[in-house]
Design a protein around this motif. Sequence first.
Motif, PDB file in Angstrom:
ATOM      1  N   ALA A  31       0.830  -1.204   0.000  1.00  0.00           N
ATOM      2  CA  ALA A  31       0.000   0.000   0.000  1.00  0.00           C
ATOM      3  C   ALA A  31       0.865   1.254   0.000  1.00  0.00           C
ATOM      4  O   ALA A  31       0.550   2.254  -0.681  1.00  0.00           O
ATOM      5  CB  ALA A  31      -0.925  -0.009   1.211  1.00  0.00           C
ATOM      6  N   LEU A  32       1.969   1.231   0.755  1.00  0.00           N
ATOM      7  CA  LEU A  32       2.889   2.367   0.771  1.00  0.00           C
ATOM      8  C   LEU A  32       3.525   2.575  -0.598  1.00  0.00           C
ATOM      9  O   LEU A  32       3.709   3.719  -1.045  1.00  0.00           O
ATOM     10  CB  LEU A  32       3.975   2.133   1.831  1.00  0.00           C
ATOM     11  CG  LEU A  32       5.021   3.242   1.990  1.00  0.00           C
ATOM     12  CD1 LEU A  32       4.348   4.542   2.401  1.00  0.00           C
ATOM     13  CD2 LEU A  32       6.080   2.828   3.011  1.00  0.00           C
ATOM     14  N   ALA A  33       3.865   1.478  -1.285  1.00  0.00           N
ATOM     15  CA  ALA A  33       4.445   1.583  -2.623  1.00  0.00           C
ATOM     16  C   ALA A  33       3.463   2.233  -3.593  1.00  0.00           C
ATOM     17  O   ALA A  33       3.852   3.085  -4.403  1.00  0.00           O
ATOM     18  CB  ALA A  33       4.845   0.194  -3.124  1.00  0.00           C
ATOM     19  N   VAL A  34       2.207   1.847  -3.515  1.00  0.00           N
ATOM     20  CA  VAL A  34       1.192   2.452  -4.384  1.00  0.00           C
ATOM     21  C   VAL A  34       1.029   3.936  -4.061  1.00  0.00           C
ATOM     22  O   VAL A  34       0.947   4.783  -4.967  1.00  0.00           O
ATOM     23  CB  VAL A  34      -0.156   1.712  -4.233  1.00  0.00           C
ATOM     24  CG1 VAL A  34      -1.273   2.459  -4.948  1.00  0.00           C
ATOM     25  CG2 VAL A  34      -0.044   0.292  -4.776  1.00  0.00           C
ATOM     26  N   PHE A  35       1.014   4.268  -2.785  1.00  0.00           N
ATOM     27  CA  PHE A  35       0.862   5.662  -2.370  1.00  0.00           C
ATOM     28  C   PHE A  35       2.026   6.512  -2.869  1.00  0.00           C
ATOM     29  O   PHE A  35       1.837   7.602  -3.433  1.00  0.00           O
ATOM     30  CB  PHE A  35       0.766   5.729  -0.848  1.00  0.00           C
ATOM     31  CG  PHE A  35       0.648   7.116  -0.292  1.00  0.00           C
ATOM     32  CD1 PHE A  35      -0.527   7.843  -0.442  1.00  0.00           C
ATOM     33  CD2 PHE A  35       1.716   7.695   0.380  1.00  0.00           C
ATOM     34  CE1 PHE A  35      -0.638   9.126   0.052  1.00  0.00           C
ATOM     35  CE2 PHE A  35       1.616   8.977   0.883  1.00  0.00           C
ATOM     36  CZ  PHE A  35       0.443   9.696   0.725  1.00  0.00           C
ATOM     37  N   CYS A  36       3.259   6.013  -2.696  1.00  0.00           N
ATOM     38  CA  CYS A  36       4.434   6.752  -3.150  1.00  0.00           C
ATOM     39  C   CYS A  36       4.456   6.892  -4.671  1.00  0.00           C
ATOM     40  O   CYS A  36       4.849   7.931  -5.210  1.00  0.00           O
ATOM     41  CB  CYS A  36       5.708   6.055  -2.674  1.00  0.00           C
ATOM     42  SG  CYS A  36       5.962   6.132  -0.891  1.00  0.00           S
ATOM     43  N   ALA A  37       4.039   5.838  -5.380  1.00  0.00           N
ATOM     44  CA  ALA A  37       4.002   5.898  -6.843  1.00  0.00           C
ATOM     45  C   ALA A  37       3.002   6.935  -7.324  1.00  0.00           C
ATOM     46  O   ALA A  37       3.261   7.673  -8.286  1.00  0.00           O
ATOM     47  CB  ALA A  37       3.660   4.524  -7.410  1.00  0.00           C
ATOM     48  N   LEU A  38       1.868   7.034  -6.671  1.00  0.00           N
ATOM     49  CA  LEU A  38       0.866   8.031  -7.056  1.00  0.00           C
ATOM     50  C   LEU A  38       1.385   9.446  -6.810  1.00  0.00           C
ATOM     51  O   LEU A  38       1.183  10.352  -7.641  1.00  0.00           O
ATOM     52  CB  LEU A  38      -0.430   7.790  -6.287  1.00  0.00           C
ATOM     53  CG  LEU A  38      -1.210   6.527  -6.655  1.00  0.00           C
ATOM     54  CD1 LEU A  38      -2.395   6.334  -5.727  1.00  0.00           C
ATOM     55  CD2 LEU A  38      -1.678   6.589  -8.111  1.00  0.00           C
ATOM     56  N   ILE A  39       2.050   9.638  -5.665  1.00  0.00           N
ATOM     57  CA  ILE A  39       2.630  10.954  -5.390  1.00  0.00           C
ATOM     58  C   ILE A  39       3.685  11.305  -6.443  1.00  0.00           C
ATOM     59  O   ILE A  39       3.745  12.436  -6.948  1.00  0.00           O
ATOM     60  CB  ILE A  39       3.258  10.973  -3.983  1.00  0.00           C
ATOM     61  CG1 ILE A  39       2.166  10.876  -2.924  1.00  0.00           C
ATOM     62  CG2 ILE A  39       4.086  12.243  -3.776  1.00  0.00           C
ATOM     63  CD1 ILE A  39       2.687  10.838  -1.508  1.00  0.00           C
ATOM     64  N   ALA A  40       4.514  10.313  -6.807  1.00  0.00           N
ATOM     65  CA  ALA A  40       5.545  10.546  -7.820  1.00  0.00           C
ATOM     66  C   ALA A  40       4.929  10.898  -9.168  1.00  0.00           C
ATOM     67  O   ALA A  40       5.410  11.804  -9.869  1.00  0.00           O
ATOM     68  CB  ALA A  40       6.427   9.303  -7.944  1.00  0.00           C
ATOM     69  N   LEU A  41       3.874  10.222  -9.548  1.00  0.00           N
ATOM     70  CA  LEU A  41       3.237  10.497 -10.836  1.00  0.00           C
ATOM     71  C   LEU A  41       2.630  11.897 -10.864  1.00  0.00           C
ATOM     72  O   LEU A  41       2.703  12.598 -11.888  1.00  0.00           O
ATOM     73  CB  LEU A  41       2.171   9.439 -11.124  1.00  0.00           C
ATOM     74  CG  LEU A  41       2.700   8.033 -11.437  1.00  0.00           C
ATOM     75  CD1 LEU A  41       1.554   7.031 -11.504  1.00  0.00           C
ATOM     76  CD2 LEU A  41       3.474   8.029 -12.761  1.00  0.00           C
ATOM     77  N   VAL A  42       2.028  12.295  -9.759  1.00  0.00           N
ATOM     78  CA  VAL A  42       1.470  13.649  -9.700  1.00  0.00           C
ATOM     79  C   VAL A  42       2.583  14.681  -9.823  1.00  0.00           C
ATOM     80  O   VAL A  42       2.461  15.689 -10.567  1.00  0.00           O
ATOM     81  CB  VAL A  42       0.686  13.842  -8.378  1.00  0.00           C
ATOM     82  CG1 VAL A  42       0.282  15.308  -8.212  1.00  0.00           C
ATOM     83  CG2 VAL A  42      -0.549  12.952  -8.374  1.00  0.00           C
ATOM     84  N   ARG A  43       3.679  14.468  -9.139  1.00  0.00           N
ATOM     85  CA  ARG A  43       4.795  15.415  -9.203  1.00  0.00           C
ATOM     86  C   ARG A  43       5.385  15.461 -10.599  1.00  0.00           C
ATOM     87  O   ARG A  43       5.704  16.551 -11.126  1.00  0.00           O
ATOM     88  CB  ARG A  43       5.862  15.023  -8.182  1.00  0.00           C
ATOM     89  CG  ARG A  43       7.072  15.961  -8.213  1.00  0.00           C
ATOM     90  CD  ARG A  43       8.066  15.632  -7.138  1.00  0.00           C
ATOM     91  NE  ARG A  43       9.216  16.502  -7.202  1.00  0.00           N
ATOM     92  CZ  ARG A  43      10.254  16.472  -6.377  1.00  0.00           C
ATOM     93  NH1 ARG A  43      10.254  15.590  -5.378  1.00  0.00           N
ATOM     94  NH2 ARG A  43      11.267  17.303  -6.508  1.00  0.00           N
ATOM     95  N   PHE A  46       3.446  17.584 -13.085  1.00  0.00           N
ATOM     96  CA  PHE A  46       3.595  19.032 -12.984  1.00  0.00           C
ATOM     97  C   PHE A  46       5.017  19.505 -13.303  1.00  0.00           C
ATOM     98  O   PHE A  46       5.213  20.620 -13.800  1.00  0.00           O
ATOM     99  CB  PHE A  46       3.205  19.511 -11.581  1.00  0.00           C
ATOM    100  CG  PHE A  46       1.721  19.492 -11.340  1.00  0.00           C
ATOM    101  CD1 PHE A  46       0.895  20.462 -11.891  1.00  0.00           C
ATOM    102  CD2 PHE A  46       1.146  18.493 -10.567  1.00  0.00           C
ATOM    103  CE1 PHE A  46      -0.470  20.445 -11.676  1.00  0.00           C
ATOM    104  CE2 PHE A  46      -0.215  18.477 -10.347  1.00  0.00           C
ATOM    105  CZ  PHE A  46      -1.033  19.457 -10.903  1.00  0.00           C
ATOM    106  N   THR A  47       6.025  18.678 -13.007  1.00  0.00           N
ATOM    107  CA  THR A  47       7.412  19.112 -13.205  1.00  0.00           C
ATOM    108  C   THR A  47       7.970  18.697 -14.558  1.00  0.00           C
ATOM    109  O   THR A  47       8.919  19.321 -15.050  1.00  0.00           O
ATOM    110  CB  THR A  47       8.314  18.552 -12.106  1.00  0.00           C
ATOM    111  OG1 THR A  47       8.329  17.121 -12.184  1.00  0.00           O
ATOM    112  CG2 THR A  47       7.812  18.992 -10.741  1.00  0.00           C
TER     113      THR A  47
END
Length: 250
Positions: A31-43, A46-47
């Motif tokens: 679950a943490l891996a999925v959460f971190c991957a989603l945050i990375a994709l959002v970043r 935008f960047t």
Amino acid sequence: MLVLPVFLHREQLIASPAFHVVMLAAGLVAALAVFCALIALVRLWFTGDQGWGRALAGLFLGLVCLAPFGWFGYLAADYPLVTDIATTTRSELPLIFEPDTAAMPPPHLLTAEQQARIFPNVTTRTYPLDAFQVFALVERLATAQGWDIRLRREPADATETGRLNARIVTLVGWREEVVIRVMPTATGSAVDMRSASINAVHDFGSNGVRISDFLIALDGEVTAFIRDNRNILQPADDEAAPEVETGSDS
């Protein structure tokens, strides 16, 4: 963390409590891996930085590891909390006393109304065949299922009761035991069945489904046996009752 504990649990190299803790940790990591991957994709959106492949790979692997938890969660929502189901009084269908049986957690049971509603096919079966013939059909079906038969008490004749105990290992390594009793009646024989989880806190419907599927299959076997031996239900003093082949020498 997801695959290795399952293998160790199936081979009984780790106890069930330890397995449950490790699997919970594996689910949290996924679950943490999925959460971190989603945050990375959002970043990255935008960047415009590099790293899309790694983020998507992390998301994919995390979702794959979470899939079993989703499946068992679905089963837990679909089936009530239960670990022991029987067609008759459980004390009449005793389990084999082994070390893991002695360490079993208290069973979770269904009420008669719940069992009739959720598993309508989990009922005592009566057949116009004698106990010896029905026991042979039961044993053949159990062997075909690949169950580990631990106790076998074949009726010496049509007036005696037969019993069979077998162990099943589920996909993730939980142990479950099946007890089947074939008892003579005035018109033939009756079959009762019990399926109990030895080291699981929730069976996710496996015990009830197992009994339902087995008894439905036994109905078909008895029907086919009578169809292929049309004279079996007719009294014949000068002819022996046909035997059922079990595929074993015992």
